[in-house]
Motif scaffolding. Structure first.
Motif, PDB file in Angstrom:
ATOM      1  N   LYS A   1      48.188  46.829  36.628  1.00  0.00           N
ATOM      2  CA  LYS A   1      47.633  48.179  36.509  1.00  0.00           C
ATOM      3  C   LYS A   1      47.199  48.491  35.073  1.00  0.00           C
ATOM      4  CE  LYS A   1      49.995  50.396  40.394  1.00  0.00           C
ATOM      5  NZ  LYS A   1      50.256  49.127  41.064  1.00  0.00           N
ATOM      6  N   GLY A   2      46.122  49.241  34.974  1.00  0.00           N
ATOM      7  CA  GLY A   2      45.668  49.731  33.687  1.00  0.00           C
ATOM      8  C   GLY A   2      44.947  48.730  32.807  1.00  0.00           C
ATOM      9  N   ARG A   3      44.647  47.544  33.335  1.00  0.00           N
ATOM     10  CA  ARG A   3      44.025  46.508  32.493  1.00  0.00           C
ATOM     11  C   ARG A   3      42.611  46.147  32.947  1.00  0.00           C
ATOM     12  NH1 ARG A   3      48.656  41.968  31.876  1.00  0.00           N
ATOM     13  NH2 ARG A   3      47.005  40.936  30.706  1.00  0.00           N
ATOM     14  N   ILE A   4      42.146  46.768  34.017  1.00  0.00           N
ATOM     15  CA  ILE A   4      40.822  46.431  34.552  1.00  0.00           C
ATOM     16  C   ILE A   4      39.944  47.676  34.609  1.00  0.00           C
ATOM     17  CG2 ILE A   4      39.550  45.529  36.547  1.00  0.00           C
ATOM     18  CD1 ILE A   4      42.060  43.874  37.192  1.00  0.00           C
ATOM     19  N   LYS A   5      38.735  47.540  34.058  1.00  0.00           N
ATOM     20  CA  LYS A   5      37.758  48.627  34.097  1.00  0.00           C
ATOM     21  C   LYS A   5      36.702  48.327  35.156  1.00  0.00           C
ATOM     22  CE  LYS A   5      38.271  49.714  29.174  1.00  0.00           C
ATOM     23  NZ  LYS A   5      37.574  49.810  27.862  1.00  0.00           N
ATOM     24  N   VAL A   6      36.220  49.385  35.789  1.00  0.00           N
ATOM     25  CA  VAL A   6      35.251  49.252  36.877  1.00  0.00           C
ATOM     26  C   VAL A   6      33.961  49.982  36.516  1.00  0.00           C
ATOM     27  CG1 VAL A   6      34.796  49.707  39.320  1.00  0.00           C
ATOM     28  CG2 VAL A   6      37.131  49.154  38.564  1.00  0.00           C
ATOM     29  N   ALA A   7      32.828  49.293  36.664  1.00  0.00           N
ATOM     30  CA  ALA A   7      31.516  49.913  36.500  1.00  0.00           C
ATOM     31  C   ALA A   7      30.697  49.625  37.752  1.00  0.00           C
ATOM     32  CB  ALA A   7      30.810  49.376  35.256  1.00  0.00           C
ATOM     33  N   VAL A   8      29.906  50.587  38.198  1.00  0.00           N
ATOM     34  CA  VAL A   8      29.105  50.426  39.416  1.00  0.00           C
ATOM     35  C   VAL A   8      27.686  50.898  39.163  1.00  0.00           C
ATOM     36  CG1 VAL A   8      28.892  50.964  41.869  1.00  0.00           C
ATOM     37  CG2 VAL A   8      31.162  50.861  40.824  1.00  0.00           C
ATOM     38  N   GLU A   9      26.728  50.084  39.575  1.00  0.00           N
ATOM     39  CA  GLU A   9      25.315  50.451  39.491  1.00  0.00           C
ATOM     40  C   GLU A   9      24.614  49.970  40.756  1.00  0.00           C
ATOM     41  OE1 GLU A   9      21.383  50.003  36.585  1.00  0.00           O
ATOM     42  OE2 GLU A   9      23.262  49.016  36.068  1.00  0.00           O
ATOM     43  N   LEU A  10      24.081  50.918  41.521  1.00  0.00           N
ATOM     44  CA  LEU A  10      23.382  50.609  42.764  1.00  0.00           C
ATOM     45  C   LEU A  10      24.248  49.785  43.715  1.00  0.00           C
ATOM     46  CD1 LEU A  10      19.821  49.789  41.354  1.00  0.00           C
ATOM     47  CD2 LEU A  10      20.663  51.958  42.298  1.00  0.00           C
ATOM     48  N   GLY A  11      25.530  50.100  43.750  1.00  0.00           N
ATOM     49  CA  GLY A  11      26.454  49.400  44.632  1.00  0.00           C
ATOM     50  C   GLY A  11      26.969  48.078  44.096  1.00  0.00           C
ATOM     51  N   ARG A  12      26.507  47.694  42.911  1.00  0.00           N
ATOM     52  CA  ARG A  12      26.940  46.427  42.301  1.00  0.00           C
ATOM     53  C   ARG A  12      28.084  46.702  41.332  1.00  0.00           C
ATOM     54  NH1 ARG A  12      21.554  46.111  43.314  1.00  0.00           N
ATOM     55  NH2 ARG A  12      20.858  44.172  44.309  1.00  0.00           N
ATOM     56  N   VAL A  13      29.227  46.108  41.616  1.00  0.00           N
ATOM     57  CA  VAL A  13      30.445  46.370  40.857  1.00  0.00           C
ATOM     58  C   VAL A  13      30.622  45.325  39.761  1.00  0.00           C
ATOM     59  CG1 VAL A  13      32.966  46.515  40.991  1.00  0.00           C
ATOM     60  CG2 VAL A  13      31.558  47.451  42.835  1.00  0.00           C
ATOM     61  N   THR A  14      30.966  45.786  38.557  1.00  0.00           N
ATOM     62  CA  THR A  14      31.326  44.891  37.459  1.00  0.00           C
ATOM     63  C   THR A  14      32.770  45.173  37.071  1.00  0.00           C
ATOM     64  OG1 THR A  14      29.065  44.836  36.598  1.00  0.00           O
ATOM     65  CG2 THR A  14      30.818  44.149  35.103  1.00  0.00           C
ATOM     66  N   LEU A  15      33.577  44.122  37.047  1.00  0.00           N
ATOM     67  CA  LEU A  15      34.984  44.222  36.664  1.00  0.00           C
ATOM     68  C   LEU A  15      35.171  43.633  35.278  1.00  0.00           C
ATOM     69  CD1 LEU A  15      36.632  42.997  39.998  1.00  0.00           C
ATOM     70  CD2 LEU A  15      36.194  45.360  39.305  1.00  0.00           C
ATOM     71  N   GLU A  16      35.845  44.359  34.397  1.00  0.00           N
ATOM     72  CA  GLU A  16      36.126  43.893  33.043  1.00  0.00           C
ATOM     73  C   GLU A  16      37.598  44.126  32.721  1.00  0.00           C
ATOM     74  OE1 GLU A  16      33.411  46.200  30.712  1.00  0.00           O
ATOM     75  OE2 GLU A  16      31.823  44.694  30.850  1.00  0.00           O
ATOM     76  N   GLY A  17      38.078  43.433  31.690  1.00  0.00           N
ATOM     77  CA  GLY A  17      39.467  43.571  31.274  1.00  0.00           C
ATOM     78  C   GLY A  17      40.113  42.209  31.119  1.00  0.00           C
ATOM     79  N   ASP A  18      41.444  42.164  31.148  1.00  0.00           N
ATOM     80  CA  ASP A  18      42.145  40.878  31.023  1.00  0.00           C
ATOM     81  C   ASP A  18      43.408  40.885  31.881  1.00  0.00           C
ATOM     82  OD1 ASP A  18      44.681  41.477  29.206  1.00  0.00           O
ATOM     83  OD2 ASP A  18      43.013  42.577  28.320  1.00  0.00           O
ATOM     84  N   VAL A  19      43.801  39.678  32.300  1.00  0.00           N
ATOM     85  CA  VAL A  19      45.004  39.474  33.116  1.00  0.00           C
ATOM     86  C   VAL A  19      45.732  38.243  32.601  1.00  0.00           C
ATOM     87  CG1 VAL A  19      44.066  40.580  35.185  1.00  0.00           C
ATOM     88  CG2 VAL A  19      43.673  38.139  34.808  1.00  0.00           C
ATOM     89  N   ASP A  20      46.939  38.027  33.111  1.00  0.00           N
ATOM     90  CA  ASP A  20      47.739  36.878  32.667  1.00  0.00           C
ATOM     91  C   ASP A  20      47.438  35.602  33.450  1.00  0.00           C
ATOM     92  OD1 ASP A  20      49.074  38.587  30.891  1.00  0.00           O
ATOM     93  OD2 ASP A  20      50.566  39.125  32.402  1.00  0.00           O
ATOM     94  N   TRP A  21      46.997  35.764  34.721  1.00  0.00           N
ATOM     95  CA  TRP A  21      46.829  34.610  35.597  1.00  0.00           C
ATOM     96  C   TRP A  21      45.507  34.688  36.358  1.00  0.00           C
ATOM     97  CZ3 TRP A  21      50.196  30.589  35.485  1.00  0.00           C
ATOM     98  CH2 TRP A  21      51.456  30.822  34.935  1.00  0.00           C
TER      99      TRP A  21
END
Length: 226
Positions: free
Chosen positions: A104-124
């Motif tokens: 939780k709290g480590r991923i940002k979501v952006a959406v344009e014309l239904g196209r999702v972009t995921l950004e951030g970082d995880v351990d695995w």
């Protein structure tokens, strides 16, 4: 005894049958299939991104397939799926927050014309993959770009990463470990060699991603069907 190489016509017939067999694909009649030199190209239209990926997975399961090019278009034809980018972004964020496998709290979501972009970082890597799976199941999503970075915690040497992956490959019933070479450069793993199916290639990659300290896996393993 040697197994004869499958012809493109035989692969085509099997891919069509697998698409028809898989309930996740939906209407297989909406998908066109072309096979050339054991490389499958999928085209046509489906009404969700999840169905597009289900069709790709179905084709990759077929014996003799070397690779799949997924040119299927996602067209949202159901009125209830007609959502604004803001509502899609909110729905994706809520779905990520409710998934215990996604930090939780480590991923940002952006959406344009239904196209999702995921950004951030995880351990695995499995957390990165789970975030993408969660996003693509949300109504209104037509595509997902996964820019999440894997940043493992702790210090693991290149030798430890290499030996760990090689032992995992030897344990695997799905992989012929003798045909795969593992190269480690920092947290970057390069896999080379030859296998007989796409499933074996994917199993080797997943084994590499499970090693502590891995930040990237470059899969250069070639698929040569029997």
């Amino acid at each position: 005894m040697a197994v004869a190489t499958r012809t493109d016509a035989e692969i085509l017939e099997s891919v069509l049958a697998e698409l028809e067999w898989d309930p996740e694909v939906g209407r297989a009649d909406d998908i066109a299939v072309l096979v050339e030199d054991a490389v499958v190209t999928l085209s046509g239209t489906v009404d969700s991104y999840a169905k597009k990926l289900a069709a790709e997975r179905a084709a990759l399961r077929v014996g003799g397939v070397r690779a799949v090019a997924n040119d299927i278009a996602v067209r949202l034809v159901v009125p209830t799926h007609d959502r604004t980018d803001a509502s899609i972004a909110k729905a994706v964020s809520e779905a990520l927050d409710s998934n215990v496998l996604v930090p939780k709290g480590r991923i940002k979501v952006a959406v344009e014309l239904g196209r999702v972009t995921l950004e951030g970082d995880v351990d695995w890597q499995f957390e990165r993959e789970e975030a993408e799976r969660t996003a693509r199941r949300v109504d209104g999503v037509v595509d997902v770009t996964n820019e999440i970075v894997v940043k493992p915690r702790g210090n693991v040497t290149e030798a430890e990463i290499k030996s760990g992956i090689e032992r995992a490959l030897l344990r695997s019933a799905e992989v012929d470990a003798e045909q795969i070479k593992v190269i480690v450069e920092g947290g970057r793993v390069i896999l080379t060699g030859v296998v007989h199916s796409w499933a074996e290639r994917e199993a080797a990659e997943q084994a590499a991603w499970r090693a502590p300290g891995v930040t990237q896996v470059v899969n250069k393993i070639e698929v040569r069907p029997r």
